[in-house]
Motif scaffolding. Sequence first.
Motif, short mmCIF file in Angstrom:
data_model
loop_
_atom_site.label_atom_id
_atom_site.label_comp_id
_atom_site.label_asym_id
_atom_site.label_seq_id
_atom_site.Cartn_x
_atom_site.Cartn_y
_atom_site.Cartn_z
N GLU A 143 161.49 45.10 100.20
CA GLU A 143 160.56 44.60 99.18
C GLU A 143 161.39 44.12 97.99
O GLU A 143 162.56 44.53 97.83
CB GLU A 143 159.60 45.70 98.73
CG GLU A 143 158.59 46.10 99.80
CD GLU A 143 157.57 47.11 99.28
OE1 GLU A 143 156.43 47.08 99.76
OE2 GLU A 143 157.95 47.92 98.40
N PRO A 144 160.80 43.29 97.11
CA PRO A 144 161.58 42.78 95.97
C PRO A 144 162.08 43.87 95.02
O PRO A 144 163.15 43.74 94.43
CB PRO A 144 160.59 41.84 95.26
CG PRO A 144 159.58 41.49 96.29
CD PRO A 144 159.46 42.69 97.17
N PHE A 145 161.29 44.94 94.86
CA PHE A 145 161.65 45.98 93.89
C PHE A 145 161.78 47.35 94.55
O PHE A 145 161.03 47.69 95.46
CB PHE A 145 160.57 46.09 92.80
CG PHE A 145 160.56 44.97 91.81
CD1 PHE A 145 161.37 45.00 90.69
CD2 PHE A 145 159.73 43.89 92.00
CE1 PHE A 145 161.35 43.97 89.77
CE2 PHE A 145 159.69 42.84 91.09
CZ PHE A 145 160.51 42.88 89.97
N ARG A 146 162.73 48.09 94.03
CA ARG A 146 162.83 49.53 94.28
C ARG A 146 163.02 50.17 92.92
O ARG A 146 164.02 49.92 92.24
CB ARG A 146 164.00 49.85 95.20
CG ARG A 146 163.78 49.38 96.65
CD ARG A 146 165.01 49.61 97.51
NE ARG A 146 165.36 51.03 97.59
CZ ARG A 146 166.42 51.48 98.27
NH1 ARG A 146 167.21 50.63 98.91
NH2 ARG A 146 166.69 52.77 98.32
N ALA A 147 162.02 50.92 92.48
CA ALA A 147 162.05 51.49 91.13
C ALA A 147 161.77 52.99 91.20
O ALA A 147 160.87 53.44 91.93
CB ALA A 147 161.02 50.81 90.24
N SER A 148 162.53 53.77 90.44
CA SER A 148 162.33 55.22 90.41
C SER A 148 162.80 55.78 89.09
O SER A 148 163.55 55.13 88.34
CB SER A 148 163.09 55.89 91.56
OG SER A 148 164.49 55.71 91.39
N TYR A 149 162.33 56.98 88.79
CA TYR A 149 162.79 57.68 87.58
C TYR A 149 162.82 59.17 87.84
O TYR A 149 162.19 59.68 88.77
CB TYR A 149 161.89 57.36 86.38
CG TYR A 149 160.47 57.86 86.49
CD1 TYR A 149 160.10 59.15 86.07
CD2 TYR A 149 159.46 57.04 87.01
CE1 TYR A 149 158.80 59.60 86.16
CE2 TYR A 149 158.16 57.48 87.11
CZ TYR A 149 157.82 58.76 86.68
OH TYR A 149 156.53 59.21 86.78
N ASN A 150 163.57 59.88 87.01
CA ASN A 150 163.63 61.34 87.07
C ASN A 150 162.61 61.86 86.07
O ASN A 150 162.64 61.48 84.89
CB ASN A 150 165.04 61.82 86.72
CG ASN A 150 165.23 63.30 86.99
OD1 ASN A 150 164.54 64.14 86.42
ND2 ASN A 150 166.17 63.63 87.87
N ASP A 151 161.70 62.73 86.51
CA ASP A 151 160.64 63.18 85.61
C ASP A 151 161.06 64.31 84.68
O ASP A 151 160.25 64.80 83.89
CB ASP A 151 159.39 63.58 86.41
CG ASP A 151 159.60 64.84 87.24
OD1 ASP A 151 160.73 65.37 87.28
OD2 ASP A 151 158.62 65.29 87.88
N GLY A 152 162.32 64.72 84.75
CA GLY A 152 162.81 65.77 83.86
C GLY A 152 163.34 65.20 82.55
O GLY A 152 163.61 64.01 82.44
#
Length: 218
Positions: A143-152
């Motif tokens: 897919e065009p995007f792969r986005a993630s974040y750490n919730d801490g």
Amino acid sequence: MKAILTKLRPSKRLVVILAAAFAVSAASGAAAVYVGRDKLAAHLAEPSASGLECTMLRTVKLDHRGQRWIRMHVKTESAGGPDRVRTALRVVGALAKKEKADLYQVVVLDAAGPQERAAVRGAAIGAEVLFAPGPQSVKGMDEPFRASYNDGAANPDGMFHGKAVSLGLDEVRAIMAKMDDHSLCIDPAAAEAEGAEGPATPEASEHPAEAAEGHGGH
């Protein structure tokens, strides 16, 4: 004269009614001001749709098997995961408008996090976005995007020890559609960095999916 003044003197009942009316009016006005201030405070406390102000740490431009990859590391002050990933999405969008590449990667670190490029992995990463305008041409990008974040939250050393949260493509598109700011991060070393781009490093052999896994964000 006395008779005229007597006729103009309001009755006690009228005085009571007028006093009550003025009291209600004053209370309503005060309530309106109070509610107005509450709304303003709530608006100011709302997270920015475009993320946060950030500082660019470095930009690495790579030539990988005929493809152009651009990797950018940026830093923000203490911020929640959603704000960090919104920042990364804003920056990757601004970067894509400024320079053409096959793959863009923006990694958000905490202001107290590591400075060295080799240390930008695992718990050092607060948010990460990979963007491939033509995903079919980049192995590992379906897919065009792969986005993630750490919730801490970041600890005093700028490290994140929360849970990784990945965003779906529809979520990414919805976030980017609401943005009213499309600026890059502040570059404190813009003058020195101009024209100082060096040759590709051994990192050029990295696979985007492998790089993401090494970061621990996916």
